[in-house]
Write a protein that holds these residues in place. Sequence first.
Motif, PDB file in Angstrom:
ATOM      1  N   LEU A   1       0.918  -1.211  -0.076  1.00 16.40           N
ATOM      2  CA  LEU A   1       0.021   0.032  -0.225  1.00 16.40           C
ATOM      3  C   LEU A   1       0.906   1.152   0.174  1.00 16.40           C
ATOM      4  N   VAL A   2       1.820   1.323   0.846  1.00 17.86           N
ATOM      5  CA  VAL A   2       2.658   2.551   0.649  1.00 17.86           C
ATOM      6  C   VAL A   2       3.382   2.771  -0.682  1.00 17.86           C
ATOM      7  N   SER A   3       3.745   1.479  -1.204  1.00 17.57           N
ATOM      8  CA  SER A   3       4.163   1.803  -2.668  1.00 17.57           C
ATOM      9  C   SER A   3       3.243   2.296  -3.625  1.00 17.57           C
ATOM     10  N   LEU A   4       2.127   1.892  -3.639  1.00 16.28           N
ATOM     11  CA  LEU A   4       0.854   2.281  -4.415  1.00 16.28           C
ATOM     12  C   LEU A   4       0.763   3.658  -4.106  1.00 16.28           C
ATOM     13  N   GLN A   5       0.857   4.001  -2.895  1.00 11.86           N
ATOM     14  CA  GLN A   5       0.510   5.370  -2.270  1.00 11.86           C
ATOM     15  C   GLN A   5       1.548   6.500  -2.906  1.00 11.86           C
TER      16      GLN A   5
ATOM     17  N   LEU B   1       3.102   6.125  -5.682  1.00 15.38           N
ATOM     18  CA  LEU B   1       3.103   6.104  -7.122  1.00 15.38           C
ATOM     19  C   LEU B   1       1.793   7.082  -7.398  1.00 15.38           C
ATOM     20  N   LEU B   2       0.754   6.971  -6.454  1.00 13.94           N
ATOM     21  CA  LEU B   2      -0.555   7.598  -6.694  1.00 13.94           C
ATOM     22  C   LEU B   2      -0.077   9.246  -6.544  1.00 13.94           C
ATOM     23  N   GLY B   3       0.730   9.567  -5.248  1.00 13.78           N
ATOM     24  CA  GLY B   3       0.881  10.853  -5.015  1.00 13.78           C
ATOM     25  C   GLY B   3       1.849  11.432  -6.012  1.00 13.78           C
ATOM     26  N   ILE B   4       2.614  10.766  -6.548  1.00 13.71           N
ATOM     27  CA  ILE B   4       3.260  11.359  -7.845  1.00 13.71           C
ATOM     28  C   ILE B   4       2.525  11.634  -9.115  1.00 13.71           C
ATOM     29  N   LEU B   5       1.648  10.621  -9.425  1.00 15.16           N
ATOM     30  CA  LEU B   5       0.612  10.923 -10.628  1.00 15.16           C
ATOM     31  C   LEU B   5      -0.249  12.377 -10.289  1.00 15.16           C
ATOM     32  N   THR B   6      -0.776  12.383  -8.890  1.00 10.75           N
ATOM     33  CA  THR B   6      -1.718  13.197  -8.701  1.00 10.75           C
ATOM     34  C   THR B   6      -1.103  14.578  -8.747  1.00 10.75           C
ATOM     35  N   VAL B   7       0.164  14.994  -8.255  1.00 11.99           N
ATOM     36  CA  VAL B   7       0.859  16.070  -8.593  1.00 11.99           C
ATOM     37  C   VAL B   7       1.110  16.362  -9.857  1.00 11.99           C
ATOM     38  N   LEU B   8       1.657  15.431 -10.729  1.00 15.48           N
ATOM     39  CA  LEU B   8       1.917  15.715 -12.047  1.00 15.48           C
ATOM     40  C   LEU B   8       0.723  16.077 -12.997  1.00 15.48           C
ATOM     41  N   ASN B   9      -0.645  15.686 -12.584  1.00  8.79           N
ATOM     42  CA  ASN B   9      -1.911  15.883 -13.058  1.00  8.79           C
ATOM     43  C   ASN B   9      -2.481  17.235 -12.620  1.00  8.79           C
ATOM     44  N   ALA B  10      -1.689  17.888 -11.622  1.00  7.72           N
ATOM     45  CA  ALA B  10      -2.536  19.072 -11.134  1.00  7.72           C
ATOM     46  C   ALA B  10      -2.719  20.131 -12.049  1.00  7.72           C
ATOM     47  N   PRO B  11      -1.824  20.449 -12.996  1.00  9.64           N
ATOM     48  CA  PRO B  11      -2.203  21.396 -14.255  1.00  9.64           C
ATOM     49  C   PRO B  11      -3.529  20.978 -14.910  1.00  9.64           C
TER      50      PRO B  11
ATOM     51  N   VAL C   1      -9.838  12.289  -9.633  1.00  8.71           N
ATOM     52  CA  VAL C   1      -9.747  10.695  -9.579  1.00  8.71           C
ATOM     53  C   VAL C   1      -8.550  10.247  -8.954  1.00  8.71           C
ATOM     54  N   LEU C   2      -7.402  10.684  -9.286  1.00  3.17           N
ATOM     55  CA  LEU C   2      -6.285  10.185  -8.797  1.00  3.17           C
ATOM     56  C   LEU C   2      -6.083  10.735  -7.288  1.00  3.17           C
ATOM     57  N   ALA C   3      -6.483  11.939  -6.920  1.00  4.12           N
ATOM     58  CA  ALA C   3      -6.762  12.572  -5.704  1.00  4.12           C
ATOM     59  C   ALA C   3      -7.571  11.659  -4.781  1.00  4.12           C
ATOM     60  N   GLU C   4      -8.577  11.418  -5.194  1.00  2.00           N
ATOM     61  CA  GLU C   4      -9.635  10.379  -4.404  1.00  2.00           C
ATOM     62  C   GLU C   4      -8.884   9.243  -4.138  1.00  2.00           C
ATOM     63  N   LEU C   5      -8.168   8.428  -5.211  1.00  4.65           N
ATOM     64  CA  LEU C   5      -7.634   7.298  -4.999  1.00  4.65           C
ATOM     65  C   LEU C   5      -6.512   7.517  -3.974  1.00  4.65           C
ATOM     66  N   HIS C   6      -5.761   8.501  -4.194  1.00  6.10           N
ATOM     67  CA  HIS C   6      -4.661   8.818  -3.171  1.00  6.10           C
ATOM     68  C   HIS C   6      -5.137   8.687  -1.665  1.00  6.10           C
ATOM     69  N   GLN C   7      -6.334   9.405  -1.370  1.00  8.75           N
ATOM     70  CA  GLN C   7      -6.958   9.537  -0.115  1.00  8.75           C
ATOM     71  C   GLN C   7      -7.199   8.115   0.251  1.00  8.75           C
ATOM     72  N   LEU C   8      -8.029   7.345  -0.823  1.00  9.16           N
ATOM     73  CA  LEU C   8      -8.582   5.990  -0.265  1.00  9.16           C
ATOM     74  C   LEU C   8      -7.241   4.990   0.375  1.00  9.16           C
TER      75      LEU C   8
END
Length: 329
Positions: free
Chosen positions: A275-279, A281-291, A303-310
């Motif tokens: 879970l920490v590995s997935l987290q 990865l999701l954190g990186i993708l969420t930040v990169l998709n902020a624009p 969607v990525l932000a919600e998955l990151h929280q989940l």
Amino acid sequence: MIIIQTLLGGITRLTGSGISITEWKPIMGALPPLNEQEWNTAFEGYKHTGQFKYLNSDFTLHDFKFIFFWEWFHRLWARLLGVVFIIGFIWFLAKKYFDRKMIQPFIILFLLGALQGLIGWVMVVSGLNDTHLYVDHIRLAIHFIAAMLLACYTLWFALQLLIPEEKRIPAKRLHNFTLALIVLLLTQLVYGAFMAGLKAAMSAPTWPTINGEWVPGALFSNSFINNNINVHFIHRSLASILFVLVAAWFIMTIKLSKTQPISLLKQTGLWPLVLVSLQVLLGILTVLNAPTIVVGKFGQYQVLAELHQLVAMFLLISLFVNLYVIKNS
């Protein structure tokens, strides 16, 4: 239901819906506006907020209904949580399924749930003025962490009923390490809430550096709580530290499980690392998709932000399960 409620809170935040309902009516508020006049009255209340005046002044009643729905549904689900709890409690009590040891934890659960509703309203009030566009990020963090503590207390109570004492493993050093990881993770979750409340992802939508810097140049001259870049830096740094520590923790659980013929650790020990590995990865993708954020639309970033929280919630849950499995003795 607590996990779903927390996710609904995330959707409410991501859609900017949190201060669309300007009144707190614990009973009557379960019903949404039922006619055009009631809708216009609710909309007029929203028009007095700074969010409407400076961010959503072009909103029509149709636009308002969209953000109103998510805040109303978030509050409705909280009410349903209370109803499910009370009905279940009365039913099982009448059936005499409880023993005396279980009554106090249930009372604590009820009080924690009620407190969470109060904290939520205190948070909403912070945005009901002429100056703020959103709710206060510190109160948002308190609301989120209170939800996590409620979920973890519920889980701990359930584990006491589900896992026999003889299946728990005595390992004081690993138990304390697990507890330290939980404290560090809760700190990380606080900064995740700060990130969300400050909309800090947009401040540095880059990786692995923060806008080209490994360490922000003005790190020690700015606030570590209110400055977007500093909050961003701490959140990323804690993520890296957590990843390394969880990996080390996992190695320790492997060594311990080998000494136990039948060990729950063989089932529970792997999950925090996965879970920490997935987290991360999701954190990186969420930040990169902020624009890609478009105000008023629920797109890829949301969607990525919600998955990151989940996944963050699942990570916390996995560590709490292991904290119970590994006894402090």
